[in-house]
Design an enzyme around this catalytic site. Structure first.
Site, short mmCIF file in Angstrom:
data_model
loop_
_atom_site.label_atom_id
_atom_site.label_comp_id
_atom_site.label_asym_id
_atom_site.label_seq_id
_atom_site.Cartn_x
_atom_site.Cartn_y
_atom_site.Cartn_z
N SER A 58 -2.12 -5.40 -0.54
CA SER A 58 -2.49 -4.01 -0.35
C SER A 58 -3.53 -3.63 -1.39
CB SER A 58 -1.27 -3.10 -0.52
OG SER A 58 -1.66 -1.74 -0.58
N TYR A 71 5.76 -0.69 -5.47
CA TYR A 71 4.97 -1.29 -4.40
C TYR A 71 3.65 -1.83 -4.95
CZ TYR A 71 2.30 -1.66 -0.04
OH TYR A 71 1.53 -2.12 1.00
#
Length: 178
Positions: A58, A71
């Protein structure tokens, strides 16, 4: 596979503070899961002296992300595993690359509960969060399409990308938190 549990490191209101359990769950799925899958696939590829491991990451792993530290940290680990495994497996004919999508079109993963939690961690409303997806943070002016990610995956695993190795490709419409 990957999950995101929006939480704050410290939440004075005590509503959405990161817990050891939530941190561990994100890392078990996003880091340990990638390690286990890549190891199994890598064994076969090394034996066959060919193949491509493509790690989904990501752009937040490159930039950090407010309210999403677990995350973002797990995706930063994904970037470094990609680089490390490329150094290990390249000599065996196996390429390792990563792909780091930014904000994508809405899916079942980007649901109301997730957006409510993320908006809370940023001190804004869900409406402000949604408006920010397109107008504030993505210079190209729209979220990415899943088909655009799929097209990039198809390229990266093809022979046309045979010299791309040990790097993570950012596919985020120019988005950067830098």
């Amino acid at each position: 596979a990957g999950i995101n549990i929006p939480r704050l490191l410290v939440d004075p209101a005590g509503k959405e503070e990161m817990t050891e359990e939530a941190w561990g769950r994100v890392f078990d799925i996003n880091v340990k899961g990638m390690f286990l899958c890549s190891q199994e696939a890598g064994r076969v590829m090394v034996k066959n002296k060919k193949g491509v491991i493509l790690n989904m990451s990501s752009e937040s792993g490159m930039e950090g992300s407010e309210g999403q530290s677990a995350y973002a940290a797990s995706k930063a680990a994904n970037h470094n595993m990609t680089r490390s495994w490329a150094k290990e497996l390249g000599k065996h004919g196996v390429r390792v690359v990563g792909l780091a999508p930014g904000i994508l079109e809405a899916t079942a993963l980007r649901n109301d509960a997730y957006e409510k939690g993320l908006a809370y961690t940023r001190g804004i409303t869900m409406e402000q969060l949604r408006a920010g997806y397109e107008k504030v943070s993505i210079p190209i002016g729209r979220p990415g399409k899943l088909s655009e990610v799929a097209d990039t995956v198809a390229f990266l695993i093809s022979e046309r990308a045979s010299y791309i190795h040990g790097t993570t490709v950012n596919i985020s419409g120019g988005k950067s938190r830098g």
